[in-house]
Design a protein around this motif. Structure first.
Motif, mmCIF file in Angstrom:
data_model
loop_
_atom_site.group_PDB
_atom_site.id
_atom_site.type_symbol
_atom_site.label_atom_id
_atom_site.label_comp_id
_atom_site.label_asym_id
_atom_site.label_seq_id
_atom_site.Cartn_x
_atom_site.Cartn_y
_atom_site.Cartn_z
ATOM 1 N N ARG A 287 0.818 -1.223 0.000
ATOM 2 C CA ARG A 287 0.000 0.000 0.000
ATOM 3 C C ARG A 287 0.843 1.261 0.000
ATOM 4 O O ARG A 287 0.346 2.359 -0.195
ATOM 5 C CB ARG A 287 -0.952 0.005 1.184
ATOM 6 C CG ARG A 287 -2.065 -0.973 0.971
ATOM 7 C CD ARG A 287 -3.028 -1.047 2.102
ATOM 8 N NE ARG A 287 -3.933 -2.140 1.853
ATOM 9 C CZ ARG A 287 -5.012 -2.043 1.088
ATOM 10 N NH1 ARG A 287 -5.317 -0.903 0.535
ATOM 11 N NH2 ARG A 287 -5.764 -3.097 0.869
ATOM 12 N N ALA A 312 -6.535 4.009 -4.885
ATOM 13 C CA ALA A 312 -6.729 5.111 -3.946
ATOM 14 C C ALA A 312 -5.416 5.813 -3.624
ATOM 15 O O ALA A 312 -5.392 6.940 -3.173
ATOM 16 C CB ALA A 312 -7.380 4.603 -2.672
ATOM 17 N N ALA B 471 -13.837 -4.053 -5.636
ATOM 18 C CA ALA B 471 -13.654 -4.127 -4.184
ATOM 19 C C ALA B 471 -12.942 -5.427 -3.819
ATOM 20 O O ALA B 471 -12.011 -5.436 -3.014
ATOM 21 C CB ALA B 471 -14.991 -4.031 -3.483
ATOM 22 N N ALA B 474 -9.239 -5.193 -4.560
ATOM 23 C CA ALA B 474 -8.474 -4.402 -3.589
ATOM 24 C C ALA B 474 -8.367 -5.107 -2.242
ATOM 25 O O ALA B 474 -7.393 -4.956 -1.526
ATOM 26 C CB ALA B 474 -9.107 -3.022 -3.418
ATOM 27 N N ARG B 475 -9.395 -5.886 -1.901
ATOM 28 C CA ARG B 475 -9.352 -6.575 -0.602
ATOM 29 C C ARG B 475 -8.505 -7.827 -0.668
ATOM 30 O O ARG B 475 -7.730 -8.131 0.232
ATOM 31 C CB ARG B 475 -10.766 -6.941 -0.148
ATOM 32 C CG ARG B 475 -11.566 -5.752 0.326
ATOM 33 C CD ARG B 475 -13.013 -6.122 0.615
ATOM 34 N NE ARG B 475 -13.815 -4.925 0.867
ATOM 35 C CZ ARG B 475 -15.121 -4.865 0.651
ATOM 36 N NH1 ARG B 475 -15.779 -5.921 0.190
ATOM 37 N NH2 ARG B 475 -15.769 -3.748 0.905
ATOM 38 N N ASP C 38 -17.463 0.868 -1.649
ATOM 39 C CA ASP C 38 -16.881 -0.332 -1.029
ATOM 40 C C ASP C 38 -15.536 -0.028 -0.388
ATOM 41 O O ASP C 38 -14.576 0.310 -1.077
ATOM 42 C CB ASP C 38 -16.687 -1.425 -2.083
ATOM 43 C CG ASP C 38 -18.022 -1.989 -2.530
ATOM 44 O OD1 ASP C 38 -18.955 -2.026 -1.702
ATOM 45 O OD2 ASP C 38 -18.142 -2.388 -3.711
ATOM 46 N N ILE C 39 -15.482 -0.157 0.911
ATOM 47 C CA ILE C 39 -14.242 0.137 1.630
ATOM 48 C C ILE C 39 -13.316 -1.074 1.556
ATOM 49 O O ILE C 39 -13.731 -2.221 1.751
ATOM 50 C CB ILE C 39 -14.553 0.557 3.080
ATOM 51 C CG1 ILE C 39 -15.187 1.961 3.031
ATOM 52 C CG2 ILE C 39 -13.287 0.582 3.939
ATOM 53 C CD1 ILE C 39 -15.874 2.379 4.277
ATOM 54 N N THR C 40 -12.052 -0.796 1.220
ATOM 55 C CA THR C 40 -11.131 -1.908 0.969
ATOM 56 C C THR C 40 -10.001 -1.975 1.984
ATOM 57 O O THR C 40 -9.328 -2.998 2.088
ATOM 58 C CB THR C 40 -10.505 -1.748 -0.432
ATOM 59 O OG1 THR C 40 -9.891 -0.462 -0.515
ATOM 60 C CG2 THR C 40 -11.556 -1.875 -1.504
ATOM 61 N N SER C 62 -11.277 3.303 -0.223
ATOM 62 C CA SER C 62 -12.329 2.542 -0.892
ATOM 63 C C SER C 62 -11.900 2.373 -2.329
ATOM 64 O O SER C 62 -10.828 2.826 -2.724
ATOM 65 C CB SER C 62 -13.653 3.302 -0.814
ATOM 66 O OG SER C 62 -13.585 4.436 -1.653
ATOM 67 N N PRO C 88 -12.709 -5.059 6.113
ATOM 68 C CA PRO C 88 -13.006 -3.620 6.090
ATOM 69 C C PRO C 88 -14.464 -3.344 5.690
ATOM 70 O O PRO C 88 -14.996 -2.280 5.997
ATOM 71 C CB PRO C 88 -12.023 -3.076 5.049
ATOM 72 C CG PRO C 88 -11.622 -4.239 4.208
ATOM 73 C CD PRO C 88 -11.702 -5.434 5.112
ATOM 74 N N GLU C 89 -15.094 -4.342 5.047
ATOM 75 C CA GLU C 89 -16.482 -4.144 4.607
ATOM 76 C C GLU C 89 -17.450 -4.007 5.785
ATOM 77 O O GLU C 89 -18.599 -3.607 5.609
ATOM 78 C CB GLU C 89 -16.928 -5.273 3.660
ATOM 79 C CG GLU C 89 -16.916 -6.672 4.242
ATOM 80 C CD GLU C 89 -15.565 -7.381 4.084
ATOM 81 O OE1 GLU C 89 -14.517 -6.694 3.939
ATOM 82 O OE2 GLU C 89 -15.561 -8.628 4.120
ATOM 83 N N ASN C 92 -19.023 -0.723 5.825
ATOM 84 C CA ASN C 92 -20.167 -0.548 4.931
ATOM 85 C C ASN C 92 -21.427 -1.201 5.516
ATOM 86 O O ASN C 92 -22.515 -0.645 5.446
ATOM 87 C CB ASN C 92 -19.898 -1.183 3.556
ATOM 88 C CG ASN C 92 -18.789 -0.486 2.793
ATOM 89 O OD1 ASN C 92 -17.730 -1.048 2.562
ATOM 90 N ND2 ASN C 92 -19.010 0.769 2.412
#
Lengths: 446, 481, 128
Positions: A287, A312, B471, B474-475, C38-40, C62, C88-89, C92
């Motif tokens: 990251r 991001a 999503a 990224a996860r 969507d939070i990542t 996100s 992290p979801e 949400n």
């Protein structure tokens, strides 16, 4: 009108379009721009048809001495590029595509980038890689700022055997950042491990190493990397990807951020670019890594697909808080490298690397057998080495140009006190006969 | 499609490497310096590789296959002859260190001439005194420009702290200013989409290093107050930076130097027709006015009295090296060929038709779409999906529906100051027929938004994959095979 | 949008719950999670970090944005929601419950004066 065929409009269409817009002439399109700042005609050469431009450029190309037998390296090498690499690069679907922001119609670019990332990881022994950076020099700079972000520290120790071309770039790029660079003088052509150890403290964000270093020497940096980790610093290592087919990897040595110039992987020398910076790291640091990264995912029907991910971090979202201001990679060059790695493959790349090393061994033996020419450093080299000449290397190399050789690089240009030292690179392109001829020519001029 | 790594067959080979013609010296590199396991690279044949990558290429949209009305990106046609000349051995095999050998400039006269003349031509196009071709992309050019500005202020003893940047700017602008060591103050736009002069005047003070302005701006509009802005900024000894990403609207007609700018970067991969390569390599030439010449990166290409070319490394005030050598030469060469083909008159036709095409699309779309700044635009127009949003259809849905109709999507959600923005840049190389087909597709989509919005939500359905789960990407972070 | 009555809010869309004993639990609002998408990833602060009201506390990423989260009140980070590292979801799905971000200790309830009540926050959302 009619001065370029790359504008397809015919008069009738132009008139129709102007009518639709509700104006009479194309000049009205520019009506908001004050007259006094519009120019009537630029002072440029007359346009030329394609055939004349090609003829002119062929003539210019002939005025470049690519006929010289190349023993010049310095981080940029004359390797063979298999024809299949260029056949793929010439696919318009690749080279005229845009950045893959619409993944549904960019799976070719994205999957190729994912495969490139995979190749870089396997070559370097690291866990994750980005989809490329501008070049090997900016890649080191990005690695330094990444290390500063990861550690919250600002001091960086750089081995002076790291390419001086890149060290000059680092000075430019970090001029306005609060990163203090300290150079550790090399000893006997390799890193002075004691001096670097002594300079390590808990303010050091990273140490910067290069393998093989600018003098061509290879080393095992495991020890110094452990000591850097001991004070909480990261280890950045710049590498020459062809050598990694046989040389101990930065991953095996414990490096944290691995960067390098990927030109040797199927990209022409092309007078300095476009080249290919790459960067790989551990998953835990991803990251903080700059540059585009491609990840695997799926669509609603469960089909596998690839997307730009972790966006991001990037400038178009983070703006002044981005990890870097970079918004492109060197995608087409990364494609070339991916195709090259696939073509050479597991065994082929080892053979190329061994051939480079063997040719270099032979050249080293032949050149240092000439009276007055000696080995400069004892350290082990990969495919590039230093020799000490009886007089200024710049003059000797200059004399060899007249005999048809780009015989090497005069090291004194960057390292004062080393005026008699020449850096000679040998790739798989050089034959025994060329090496023998170089030895004979050198013997004649020293 | 399978990954190339999934097609591996142990023992299969793609390239035959020559036999070693010299005595083997394998023992010279000892085991302690060797890697333990071979790198797990693919084991495939040349045909495997060619078929794999050819088939991958067919999953892409590209200018050669599809229309790309992609705002701010200038996806024009890339002439093939430029590819051909860049591959000539005399250029492609030229080692960048040759000029550093004794009398080395003479070994590369052809390449140096290309660089010198390209600098002269681009200086003429931009109205600048001098250019550097070193920056390797647009953002790299921006950084170079910002560093030159910083060097100027340092030399003058100016204590400057921040850049003023309009809220409609490309994201690279603030990111660049930060890396060059400056703070950023955003300046709002006025009701007509231009920089709010009052807000600018309020923020202008002696600590302002400069203003970064895109011209034409990112709404595709001519910045009406640009000359006033330049005067005001110069009064506090600030410098005017022109983001030349949108130069396609001006080329051959309006020069940033004449407007009052001090520094400009050009994206050669936009205005000067070098290919985008799926995201690089580009080239970001930077031009400066006379007083900034001493700060340009080294080396500089010079022309001697005898007509030969040489590299000059003597520049004590220079910011230093931006690229390892002379920039992305292969890209510069393509731009040079393009410029020589077009000449002054050809370039003027470029901007004329880029602006004609954009205005044609704008007037044709305004019936079905909201056009927030409905006045004469430059090379691109920005529309909003606000009307369609009432039916639950967003800019992204329109973008995806266009893919199903064979068109690349416009730039969406940029500039940030337009709600549900769709930014359309037709470029001059597209014909009226292509534009009409695109307009028809946009009209059809607008109708569907009212009648069958669900079909737009499901788009695209004809592409190799549908909308991907970003999503999850990224996860889960699956970044290698 | 759900705006629980018993919580306090900031203009930057954080919520805070005063749990007594100088402890305050905080997170981002339902509106904020909706805007982010969507939070990542959540870059959680270190336990022991000291912050003043309004200072940057952490970053939430996100798919489409990275947002700074500010400290709604001054204090010391006493506890962080480690479940967010793998999921992290949760933010949400349950922004006021399982999606909490951290607990600040040593907080002064007097700082409520600079926070919004549920009614005030609802009014803020309506204006936007």
């Amino acid at each position: 009108m009619g001065h370029t065929t790359y504008v397809p409009h015919v008069e009738e269409e132009r008139a129709e379009m102007l009518r639709a817009i509700g104006i009479e002439s194309v000049e009205e399109l520019f009506g908001e721009i004050p007259r006094e700042v519009q120019v009537e005609r630029l002072n440029l050469p007359e346009g030329m048809p394609e055939i004349e431009v090609e003829r002119m450029l062929r003539a210019l190309a002939r005025r470049n001495r690519t006929d010289l037998v190349c023993f010049l390296g310095g981080g940029f090498y004359d390797h063979y590029v298999p024809a299949a690499v260029d056949a793929i690069l010439q696919r318009g679907e690749f080279y005229t595509a845009y950045t893959p922001y619409q993944p549904e119609v960019s799976q070719g670019t994205l999957q190729a980038a994912f495969e490139f990332q995979t190749g870089i990881c396997r070559l370097t022994g690291m866990e994750v890689a980005n989809a490329s950076l501008y070049d090997g020099g900016t890649a080191i700079f990005e690695a330094m700022t990444m290390a500063a972000r990861c550690t919250g520290r600002s001091r960086v120790l750089i081995d002076q055997a790291v390419s001086p071309i890149y060290r000059k770039m680092l000075h430019t790029y970090s001029a306005k950042l609060r990163i203090a660079q300290e150079e550790i003088p090399a000893r006997n052509g390799v890193l002075d491990q004691e001096a670097m150890s002594a300079a390590l403290d808990d303010r050091v964000a990273a140490i910067v190493l290069q393998n093989p270093n600018f003098f061509g020497c290879i080393e095992d940096y495991t020890g110094i990397i452990e000591r850097a980790h001991g004070v909480g610093a990261l280890a950045i290592m710049s590498v020459y990807p062809i050598s990694l087919a046989i040389v101990k990897t930065p991953g095996e040595m414990g490096a944290d951020i691995v960067v390098g110039e990927g030109q040797s992987l199927g990209i022409p020398l092309s007078f300095g670019g476009p080249y290919l910076g790459f960067m790989a790291t551990r998953k835990s640091l991803v990251r903080k890594m700059p540059g585009r990264i491609v990840g695997m995912t799926r669509d609603a029907q469960g089909r596998r697909g690839f997307v730009l991910t972790l966006q991001a971090r990037e400038q178009h979202i983070r703006r002044e808080k981005a990890t870097s201001n970079i918004c492109t990679n060197q995608n087409l060059c990364a494609l070339a490298a991916g195709v090259y790695l696939a073509l050479l493959g597991k065994q082929g790349l080892i053979e190329v690397a061994e051939l480079c090393a063997d040719n270099a061994s032979y050249a080293h033996e032949r050149l240092t057998a000439i009276p007055g020419v000696t080995r400069t450093f004892k350290a082990i080299f990969f495919n590039e080495f230093c020799i000490t000449l009886p007089r200024d290397a710049r003059d000797v190399i200059g004399d060899l140009i007249d005999r048809g050789f780009a015989a090497g690089f005069p090291v004194g240009r960057y390292y004062p006190g080393m005026e008699n030292v020449a850096l000679v690179a040998v790739t798989e392109m050089r034959t025994k006969e060329e090496i023998d001829r170089l030895a004979a020519a050198l013997e004649a001029v020293v | 499609m399978k990954l190339i790594y999934e097609q591996s067959r142990p023992g299969r080979r793609g390239v035959r490497v020559p036999e070693c013609s010299v005595p083997r010296a394998k023992a010279r590199i000892p085991a302690r310096l060797r890697r333990k396991e071979p790198a797990a690279l693919p084991e495939v044949s040349e045909l495997d590789v060619i078929r794999h990558y050819t088939n991958l290429s067919r999953l892409n949209f590209s200018v050669d296959t599809n229309y790309y009305p992609l705002g701010s990106c200038t996806m024009k046609y890339n002439p093939k002859v430029c590819e051909k000349v860049a591959r000539l051995d005399g250029f492609a095999k030229l080692h960048p260190l040759l000029p550093q050998l004794r009398n080395g400039g003479m070994l590369t006269q052809g390449a140096l001439k290309v660089l010198y003349e390209l600098e002269r031509m681009l200086a003429e196009v931009t109205g600048m005194a001098e250019m550097t071709l070193q920056p390797m992309a647009g953002a790299n050019g921006e950084l170079t420009g910002a560093m030159i500005i910083a060097a100027y202020h340092a030399a003058r003893g100016n204590d400057k702290k921040r850049f003023l940047i309009p809220d409609s700017a490309h994201g690279t602008n603030p990111a660049t200013a930060a890396i060059a060591g400056y703070g950023v103050t955003p300046i709002p736009s006025d009701g007509e989409g231009c920089m709010d002069l009052k807000a600018l005047e309020k923020e202008l003070s002696d600590d302002v290093a400069g203003v970064m302005l895109t011209a034409p701006n990112t709404l595709g509009l001519f910045e009406k107050h640009v000359q006033t802005i330049c005067r005001l900024v110069h009064e506090v000894d600030g410098l005017m930076y022109c983001d030349g990403a949108n130069m396609n609207a001006f080329v051959g007609r309006v020069r940033p130097g004449d407007l009052g700018f001090d520094v400009v970067h050009l994206n050669l991969h936009k205005t000067f027709a070098t290919p985008h390569g799926g995201g690089g390599p580009g080239a970001g030439a930077v031009g400066v006015v006379e007083k900034l010449r001493p700060f340009l990166p080294i080396s500089r290409v010079i022309k001697r009295d005898d007509g030969t070319y040489a590299l000059d490394y003597e520049a004590p005030q220079s910011i230093g090296y931006i690229a390892p050598f002379y920039g992305n030469f292969g890209v510069l060469l393509r731009a040079y060929a393009y410029l020589r083909m077009l000449g002054a008159e050809g370039l003027r036709e470029v901007s004329t038709h880029a602006v004609l095409n954009a205005n044609y699309v704008r007037v044709k779309l305004r019936e079905k779409y909201e056009t927030p700044y409905d006045r004469m635009c430059m090379h691109e127009c920005v529309i909003s999906a606000r009307r369609q949003e009432r039916h639950g259809v967003r800019a992204l849905d329109i973008a995806k529906a266009l893919l199903d109709r064979g068109f690349h999507a416009p730039t969406v959600y940029f500039p940030l100051i337009v709600h549900e923005a769709l930014m359309i840049e037709p470029t001059e190389t597209e014909s009226k027929e292509t534009l009409d087909a695109f307009i028809a597709a946009m009209e059809e989509i607008a109708e569907l938004a009212e009648t069958e919005p669900a079909r737009l939500h499901a788009a695209p359905v004809t592409t190799p994959v549908g909308r991907l789960d970003e999503a999850a990407a990224a996860r889960e972070m699956i970044l290698t095979a | 949008m759900h705006v629980p009555e018993e919580l306090w809010y900031t203009k930057e869309h954080e919520w805070v719950r005063f749990e007594g004993g100088g402890r305050a639990r905080m997170g981002i609002t339902d509106h904020a999670q909706h805007e982010l998408g969507d939070i990542t990833y959540v870059d959680l602060p270190g336990v022991g970090k000291q912050v003043t009201q309004g200072a940057e506390l952490m970053v939430i990423e996100s798919v489409k944005a990275a947002s700074d989260v500010y400290a709604p009140v001054s204090g010391t980070v006493g506890e962080v929601n480690t479940a967010l590292a793998d999921a992290p979801e949760l933010i949400n799905k349950d922004p006021y419950g399982g999606g909490w971000l951290c607990v600040l200790s040593g907080v002064d309830e007097g700082e409520k004066a600079r926070l919004l009540s549920a009614a005030e926050y609802r009014a803020l959302l309506e204006r936007q």
